[in-house]
Scaffold this motif. Structure first.
Motif, PDB file in Angstrom:
ATOM      1  N   LYS A   1       2.190 -19.936  21.027  1.00 36.63           N
ATOM      2  CA  LYS A   1       3.076 -18.789  20.817  1.00 36.63           C
ATOM      3  C   LYS A   1       2.282 -17.573  20.366  1.00 36.63           C
ATOM      4  O   LYS A   1       2.499 -16.454  20.827  1.00 36.63           O
ATOM      5  CB  LYS A   1       4.132 -19.124  19.764  1.00 36.63           C
ATOM      6  CG  LYS A   1       5.155 -20.157  20.193  1.00 36.63           C
ATOM      7  CD  LYS A   1       6.076 -20.500  19.025  1.00 36.63           C
ATOM      8  CE  LYS A   1       7.027 -21.631  19.396  1.00 36.63           C
ATOM      9  NZ  LYS A   1       7.882 -22.031  18.257  1.00 36.63           N
TER      10      LYS A   1
ATOM     11  N   SER B   1       2.774  -7.596  26.562  1.00 38.86           N
ATOM     12  CA  SER B   1       2.426  -8.177  27.855  1.00 38.86           C
ATOM     13  C   SER B   1       2.882  -7.233  28.963  1.00 38.86           C
ATOM     14  O   SER B   1       4.029  -6.787  28.966  1.00 38.86           O
ATOM     15  CB  SER B   1       3.110  -9.539  28.017  1.00 38.86           C
ATOM     16  OG  SER B   1       2.862 -10.079  29.296  1.00 38.86           O
TER      17      SER B   1
ATOM     18  N   TYR C   1       8.127 -14.676  18.818  1.00 42.48           N
ATOM     19  CA  TYR C   1       7.518 -16.003  18.831  1.00 42.48           C
ATOM     20  C   TYR C   1       8.552 -17.066  19.190  1.00 42.48           C
ATOM     21  O   TYR C   1       8.233 -18.055  19.852  1.00 42.48           O
ATOM     22  CB  TYR C   1       6.896 -16.318  17.480  1.00 42.48           C
ATOM     23  CG  TYR C   1       5.625 -15.556  17.183  1.00 42.48           C
ATOM     24  CD1 TYR C   1       4.873 -14.999  18.212  1.00 42.48           C
ATOM     25  CD2 TYR C   1       5.184 -15.398  15.882  1.00 42.48           C
ATOM     26  CE1 TYR C   1       3.709 -14.305  17.946  1.00 42.48           C
ATOM     27  CE2 TYR C   1       4.021 -14.697  15.603  1.00 42.48           C
ATOM     28  CZ  TYR C   1       3.290 -14.150  16.646  1.00 42.48           C
ATOM     29  OH  TYR C   1       2.140 -13.456  16.372  1.00 42.48           O
TER      30      TYR C   1
ATOM     31  N   TYR D   1       8.951 -18.232  28.732  1.00 41.67           N
ATOM     32  CA  TYR D   1       8.796 -19.007  27.505  1.00 41.67           C
ATOM     33  C   TYR D   1       8.487 -20.466  27.842  1.00 41.67           C
ATOM     34  O   TYR D   1       7.600 -21.088  27.250  1.00 41.67           O
ATOM     35  CB  TYR D   1      10.059 -18.909  26.661  1.00 41.67           C
ATOM     36  CG  TYR D   1       9.889 -19.430  25.251  1.00 41.67           C
ATOM     37  CD1 TYR D   1       9.441 -18.584  24.230  1.00 41.67           C
ATOM     38  CD2 TYR D   1      10.153 -20.753  24.930  1.00 41.67           C
ATOM     39  CE1 TYR D   1       9.277 -19.045  22.939  1.00 41.67           C
ATOM     40  CE2 TYR D   1       9.982 -21.237  23.640  1.00 41.67           C
ATOM     41  CZ  TYR D   1       9.544 -20.372  22.647  1.00 41.67           C
ATOM     42  OH  TYR D   1       9.363 -20.851  21.369  1.00 41.67           O
TER      43      TYR D   1
ATOM     44  N   PHE E   1       2.244 -14.395  22.737  1.00 40.73           N
ATOM     45  CA  PHE E   1       3.255 -13.401  22.387  1.00 40.73           C
ATOM     46  C   PHE E   1       2.880 -12.447  21.265  1.00 40.73           C
ATOM     47  O   PHE E   1       3.665 -11.579  20.909  1.00 40.73           O
ATOM     48  CB  PHE E   1       4.566 -14.112  22.015  1.00 40.73           C
ATOM     49  CG  PHE E   1       5.141 -14.949  23.123  1.00 40.73           C
ATOM     50  CD1 PHE E   1       5.032 -14.563  24.443  1.00 40.73           C
ATOM     51  CD2 PHE E   1       5.801 -16.129  22.835  1.00 40.73           C
ATOM     52  CE1 PHE E   1       5.563 -15.332  25.471  1.00 40.73           C
ATOM     53  CE2 PHE E   1       6.351 -16.919  23.854  1.00 40.73           C
ATOM     54  CZ  PHE E   1       6.223 -16.504  25.181  1.00 40.73           C
TER      55      PHE E   1
ATOM     56  N   HIS F   1      14.513 -13.027  24.108  1.00 40.30           N
ATOM     57  CA  HIS F   1      13.091 -13.330  23.945  1.00 40.30           C
ATOM     58  C   HIS F   1      12.256 -12.128  23.519  1.00 40.30           C
ATOM     59  O   HIS F   1      11.060 -12.283  23.246  1.00 40.30           O
ATOM     60  CB  HIS F   1      12.532 -13.919  25.243  1.00 40.30           C
ATOM     61  CG  HIS F   1      13.042 -15.283  25.547  1.00 40.30           C
ATOM     62  ND1 HIS F   1      14.128 -15.513  26.356  1.00 40.30           N
ATOM     63  CD2 HIS F   1      12.622 -16.517  25.124  1.00 40.30           C
ATOM     64  CE1 HIS F   1      14.361 -16.816  26.440  1.00 40.30           C
ATOM     65  NE2 HIS F   1      13.468 -17.442  25.702  1.00 40.30           N
ATOM     66  N   GLY F   2      12.846 -10.947  23.480  1.00 40.69           N
ATOM     67  CA  GLY F   2      12.081  -9.775  23.066  1.00 40.69           C
ATOM     68  C   GLY F   2      12.652  -8.507  23.660  1.00 40.69           C
ATOM     69  O   GLY F   2      13.827  -8.453  24.058  1.00 40.69           O
TER      70      GLY F   2
ATOM     71  N   TYR G   1       7.290  -9.726  23.032  1.00 35.63           N
ATOM     72  CA  TYR G   1       7.992 -10.996  22.888  1.00 35.63           C
ATOM     73  C   TYR G   1       8.109 -11.416  21.429  1.00 35.63           C
ATOM     74  O   TYR G   1       7.218 -11.154  20.610  1.00 35.63           O
ATOM     75  CB  TYR G   1       7.252 -12.105  23.643  1.00 35.63           C
ATOM     76  CG  TYR G   1       7.450 -12.088  25.136  1.00 35.63           C
ATOM     77  CD1 TYR G   1       8.623 -12.584  25.709  1.00 35.63           C
ATOM     78  CD2 TYR G   1       6.468 -11.592  25.984  1.00 35.63           C
ATOM     79  CE1 TYR G   1       8.810 -12.586  27.079  1.00 35.63           C
ATOM     80  CE2 TYR G   1       6.639 -11.594  27.367  1.00 35.63           C
ATOM     81  CZ  TYR G   1       7.809 -12.087  27.901  1.00 35.63           C
ATOM     82  OH  TYR G   1       7.989 -12.083  29.267  1.00 35.63           O
TER      83      TYR G   1
END
Length: 427
Positions: free
Chosen positions: A266, A274, A393, A243, A270, A321-322, A391
């Protein structure tokens, strides 16, 4: 409930969902010709070249006697070969894709070990290699004593596979068929199917359907399929370095305030899945099983949509983060029981902290008769599959023992079945 695509959030008090489509453009670094998508071609049946069999009945070609048994009813018409299929197959004529796969030692050496470990099922038997690529797995099977190997591939790489087979003096054992599994003809039942069909996030590219087709067309009852089982996992992750590298960079660039770039940064970084490497330290919870596949019994219709509910408990306080996705495949014989991979203690995918009894990608279970496993876990040595990350945002702060629950739906794109739609809901 927020609208699809709105990935903003202000904590875990509310519910959120997001829909994204996993296409070739959604993997940073992939070329428009699927250059980074690592799947064997299996599609359009071009004109035969260089002595390759294409659509012929190979038992006639070999001069073998026809079976006197009553022939089975004619199969259903194969699905049409679309323009997307043609482009997909064409991409696998590029040697770089095959070089990447073969250089993945965890992948290639595990397949070789699995084939040799099941030599008693292969020796003197008939094998089909679905999506043979350069033919390396077909050659491993011949080295294990196979009576005959049908190496099937729709990409023009089949031309090179034929030359590789010839150069190794195996033309009498390995028959390269240039065409789709759905279209080529083999006039005998087979004892073994081997295929390296897994894509990113396990199901991207949908090559498993061709393995199922080969199974239903040719495999004898009780025949061997390698790999025999596959399991897709997911877990929430924290990845502040990623990030910071992609977003926080814009706060000050050479002393200039460029924070106005952060929102679009972002979105660019994201909004799409990925494919990258993370470590076990990034994983916030025990993983959950999204889908367990038994290659002997799964039906093609099951690939249309995979739905799983999940409930995680964070092992630490950290920004989330995801979600990360990875998979294991295992190589067990037809009489072996599938591993109990749906329990939290065994979904470690080879990780040292999640499953202390395993080491590396190539693992044997405690019972020697149990399966060899190839893992793409964050805590296993890296493979070319890496992990697939979805991810947010903006990161979401979670506390230790905080519950993260929701559902995930993976579905084949109606536009192109080789693409995948991902629908995530979380609270």
């Amino acid at each position: 409930m927020q609208s699809p695509g709105d990935y903003s959030s202000n904590g875990f008090n509310g519910e959120h969902h997001r829909e994204i489509e996993l296409k070739e453009k959604h993997f940073p670094g992939l070329t428009s010709s699927f250059g980074g998508a690592k799947k064997r071609s299996r599609g359009v049946a071009p004109e035969p070249r260089d002595g390759l069999s294409n659509g012929v009945r190979v038992s006639d070609k070999l001069g073998e006697e026809k079976s006197l048994e009553t022939p089975p009813p004619p199969p259903k018409s194969p699905p049409p070969c679309t323009d997307f299929d043609v482009a997909y197959f064409h991409s696998y004529a590029h040697v770089g894709i095959h070089e990447e796969m073969i250089k993945d030692r965890a992948r290639t050496e595990t397949y070789r070990e699995a084939i040799m470990q099941h030599q008693s099922f292969i020796q003197g038997k008939v094998v089909v290699d679905v999506g043979c690529g350069t033919g390396i797995l077909s050659i491993f099977c011949a080295q294990a004593g196979a009576k005959r190997v049908y190496a099937v591939d729709a990409s023009d790489i089949a031309v090179q596979a034929q030359e590789v087979v010839k150069a190794n003096g195996l033309s009498d054992k390995v028959i390269v068929l240039h065409g789709r599994v759905e279209d080529v003809e083999i006039d005998e039942e087979v004892d073994v199917i081997v295929s390296e069909w897994m894509g990113y996030m396990l199901l991207y590219e949908s090559m498993l359907g061709s393995v199922i087709t080969a199974r239903d067309r040719w495999l004898k009852p009780g025949g061997l399929i390698l790999p025999s089982h596959a399991t897709l996992y997911m877990a929430p992750i924290s990845h502040p370095d990623r990030y910071s590298h992609s977003i926080d960079f814009w706060r000050s660039v050479y002393g200039i305030d460029m924070s106005a770039m952060m929102q679009i940064a972002k979105q660019c970084a994201f909004e799409e899945p990925s494919v990258e490497l993370i470590s076990g330290e990034n994983v916030l919870t025990w993983p959950e099983v999204v889908k367990h596949i038994d290659c002997q019994t799964i039906k093609i219709q099951e690939l249309d949509s995979v739905i799983a509910n999940y409930k995680f408990k964070s092992m630490m306080r950290a920004p989330m983060h995801g979600f990360a996705f990875w998979f294991d495949v295992e190589f067990s014989g037809p009489t072996s029981s599938p591993s109990k991979s749906t329990s939290a203690s065994s979904v470690a995918s080879g990780s040292s902290s999640m499953s202390p009894s395993r080491e590396g990608n190539q693992k044997k279970r405690s019972n020697p008769s149990d399966a060899l496993v190839l893992s793409t876990s964050p805590e296993a040595p890296p493979t070319h599959w890496e992990q697939t990350i979805v991810y947010f945002y903006d990161p979401i702060d979670v506390e230790q023992d905080q519950v993260i629950e929701g559902s995930v739906t993976l579905s084949q794109s109606k536009e192109n079945r080789r693409f995948m739609n991902i629908h995530l809901e979380y609270s």
